[in-house]
Design a protein around this motif. Structure first.
Motif, short mmCIF file in Angstrom:
data_model
loop_
_atom_site.label_atom_id
_atom_site.label_comp_id
_atom_site.label_asym_id
_atom_site.label_seq_id
_atom_site.Cartn_x
_atom_site.Cartn_y
_atom_site.Cartn_z
N GLU A 295 0.83 -1.20 0.00
CA GLU A 295 0.00 0.00 0.00
C GLU A 295 0.87 1.25 0.00
O GLU A 295 0.59 2.21 -0.73
CB GLU A 295 -0.92 -0.02 1.22
N GLN A 296 1.92 1.25 0.80
CA GLN A 296 2.81 2.40 0.90
C GLN A 296 3.55 2.66 -0.43
O GLN A 296 3.77 3.81 -0.81
CB GLN A 296 3.83 2.18 2.02
N GLY A 298 2.34 1.86 -3.31
CA GLY A 298 1.36 2.06 -4.36
C GLY A 298 1.31 0.91 -5.34
O GLY A 298 0.92 1.09 -6.50
N GLU A 299 1.69 -0.29 -4.90
CA GLU A 299 1.71 -1.46 -5.77
C GLU A 299 0.41 -2.26 -5.63
O GLU A 299 -0.38 -2.07 -4.70
CB GLU A 299 2.91 -2.35 -5.41
#
Length: 472
Positions: A295-296, A298-299
């Motif tokens: 999530e961090q 952006g995947e």
């Protein structure tokens, strides 16, 4: 959809609070219930399960690679990238298939114990929380099964289903018994018509012992168990999942009567439920970390990874309830009798011995010695289209992976130590427990790579000989 009548909840809770002084844990139970009811994690889990497509998730790891079947073994080191992805996915499937079965058991015992707490009175908010948890578990189970089935069929089809390998040996064993033991005696202990007379006598005797020793608690006997008895149905006892590993079903039926009769024993059950919560958290939290990392960055977040994330959020409420009942609420009731202390000690002791006493180098997070059933699973996996090995090749790779030290054993030891700390944190607080249970002594002794290798050498020798005998 999971729903709740908050107006009714507030009215009933107000009535409860007017009847007795409110211990601190009452406030925690109320807060947990309200927060759980307001969360939407269950709905997200349901929707993710309904939308799951293996094809859309097959090219991604669902966790860090160490949560993969055979991770760190010579087989894993030699595997292709696609095989490693499949092993990562199959670990998720196996873990959550086990979780689904265990949550079905939890649903039963929620009803058993809430029947006791309702009979005691003044615990209506807790009972509503347990009812709500049971409804949530049904959504969890369906999602795990849906994702698991689609994944397993896509990777290996039906090649590792069933357990036909031991069919012939079991038939040979029955043939030997038929030639040596007279039929009336065989029928007494192992009836072909269903439950044997011996099993009926044994179960009735154990039930009579429990009800006699708890006769002063009979007014609290769970309505759920009463209803089963009126229908002529047996006392529930799991045969699979974590509960099924604790002991034979007749012992679990015996324990169930205690959990469904005595308020203290009903609370003691939640130390057992916490054991399941801790095992799940120990294996599930790495998925949560992986989810947050993706999530961090952006995947893309694979659907099963997201399911694991939201499931742990849901289960956090359940874990809080387990801890509160196990650590605090049992003090609301009279101190346990010597008999209740003995039974509660026995339950945790056999749980340590049968569920937490070993170490696996081929299945991270498994705290019990590798047994023939696990070896059979891996044997079938190696012969499946995923690896396509012949018998001798499969057995040679298995011997290297089960019987020689490698990275997988050290990963397994890491998860063992993490779970041991969680268990000791709770059980060290239970003053009524035996010393060996408060310290988790049997589990601690099982965290040994040398012991695991020694056990595996013996088990694998017997397993491989059985396979060769079958194919000769």
């Amino acid at each position: 959809m999971v729903t709740i009548n908050n107006e009714l909840a507030s009215k009933n809770q107000s009535s409860t609070l007017s009847k007795l002084p409110e211990p601190k844990h009452f406030q925690l139970i109320e807060k947990t219930y309200q927060n759980n009811a307001k969360s939407d994690y269950t709905e997200k889990i349901r929707d993710l399960g309904n939308e799951f497509s293996y094809a859309h998730n097959s090219n991604y790891y669902w966790s860090n690679p160490e949560l993969s079947l055979l991770y760190g073994t010579p087989i894993y080191d030699a595997a292709t990238t696609s095989q490693k992805l499949a092993l990562n996915h199959l670990y998720w499937v196996g873990n959550y298939n086990h979780t689904a079965v265990s949550e079905a058991t939890t649903s039963i015992y929620n009803m058993v114990t809430s029947g006791v707490f309702r009979a005691v009175g003044n615990y209506e908010t807790l009972c509503r929380e347990l009812d709500f948890e049971t409804e949530q578990e049904s959504y969890h189970i369906r999602t795990f099964q849906r994702i698991g089935f689609k994944t397993k069929m896509a990777i290996v089809g039906k090649t590792i289903l069933g357990n036909s390998l031991y069919g012939k040996s079991e038939q040979d064993s029955r043939s030997w018994q038929e030639n040596l033991i007279p039929q009336p005696l065989r029928e007494f202990f192992d009836s072909s018509q269903g439950t044997s007379p011996f099993a009926t006598y044994r179960d009735n005797t154990l039930s009579a012992i429990a009800k006699t020793m708890l006769r002063d608690k009979k007014q609290y006997y769970s309505q759920y168990l009463q209803d089963l008895e009126q229908k002529g149905e047996p006392i529930p006892a799991p045969s699979d999942g974590l509960g099924g590993r604790i002991g034979p079903r007749y012992w679990l039926k015996f324990f169930t009567i205690h959990w469904g009769t005595s308020p203290f024993m009903a609370c003691q059950y939640y130390s057992m439920r916490y054991t399941a919560n801790a095992i799940l958290k120990n294996q599930e939290y790495p998925y949560v970390r992986y989810y947050r990392e993706l999530e961090q960055k952006g995947e893309y977040i694979p659907t099963p990874t997201a399911v694991s994330f939201y499931h742990l959020m849901d289960e956090a409420f359940h874990t809080t309830i387990s801890q509160t009942i196990a650590k605090e609420m049992y003090k609301d009731f009279p101190k346990p009798t010597a008999y209740e202390k003995f039974i509660s000690g026995l339950i945790v002791y056999v749980t340590q011995r049968n569920l937490l006493s070993g170490l696996s180098g081929v299945l991270p997070g498994r705290c019990v010695a590798d047994d023939p059933m696990l070896m059979l699973f891996y044997y079938k996996l190696l012969k499946s289209p995923l690896f396509g090995m012949e018998t001798k090749e499969a057995l040679d790779w298995m011997e290297k992976s089960f019987c020689q030290e490698h990275e997988g054993f050290h990963v397994g030891l890491k998860y063992h130590q993490s779970l041991l700390e969680l268990m000791q944190r709770l059980f060290s607080r239970l003053d009524y427990q035996w010393k060996i249970n408060r310290e988790m002594g049997i589990m601690a002794a099982g965290g040994s790579i040398s012991k695991a290798l020694q056990s595996n050498l013996k088990t694998f020798k017997q397993f491989s000989q059985s396979v060769l005998n079958q194919e000769s």
